[in-house]
Write an enzyme that holds these catalytic residues in place. Structure first.
Site, PDB file in Angstrom:
ATOM      1  N   ARG A  73      49.921  40.570  44.565  1.00 49.45           N
ATOM      2  CA  ARG A  73      49.442  41.863  45.426  1.00 49.45           C
ATOM      3  C   ARG A  73      48.010  42.112  44.920  1.00 49.45           C
ATOM      4  O   ARG A  73      47.175  42.387  45.580  1.00 49.45           O
ATOM      5  CB  ARG A  73      50.207  42.847  45.548  1.00 49.45           C
ATOM      6  N   HIS A  78      42.445  42.587  44.974  1.00 50.37           N
ATOM      7  CA  HIS A  78      41.169  42.782  44.306  1.00 50.37           C
ATOM      8  C   HIS A  78      40.423  41.612  43.874  1.00 50.37           C
ATOM      9  O   HIS A  78      39.076  41.390  43.557  1.00 50.37           O
ATOM     10  CB  HIS A  78      41.549  43.294  42.741  1.00 50.37           C
TER      11      HIS A  78
END
Length: 109
Positions: A73, A78
């Site tokens: 995730r 990011h």
């Protein structure tokens, strides 16, 4: 605030959404940016739900690889430029079915 039970159901629902389009196969996944985006969003949802759960819930179900789910995730959110669609498809084919079984077992009475 959502409970861990609700988050587990969120994971279950995201898996069902992945399966709905993954059934079209790898070739369609590779060719269709909408399916890619949809599956990536559902994987992100799974990771977000796992990240938001209490550590006690993770400890209660050690068969689920919570750390890898959360780490993936984080990569999606990011470092999206590092996302490899081959790896995503491998996750869809190999990890999602196992996770589905684990979550279904946790949620079954």
């Amino acid at each position: 605030m959502r409970s861990d039970l609700e988050r587990l159901k969120d994971i279950q629902e995201a898996i069902n959404r992945i399966e709905k389009y993954a059934v079209q196969g790898k070739q369609e996944f590779r060719a269709n940016e909408l399916i890619q985006s949809w599956i990536l969003l559902q994987l992100q949802t799974i990771g977000e739900a796992a990240r938001a759960m209490k550590p006690e819930t993770h400890a209660q179900y050690p068969e689920v690889d919570w750390r890898d789910i959360i780490d993936f995730r984080n990569l999606l959110v990011h470092e999206y430029f590092r996302v490899d669609l081959e790896i995503v498809w491998q996750i869809v084919e190999n990890q999602i079915p196992r996770l589905k079984t684990q979550i279904d077992n946790i949620l079954s009475p």
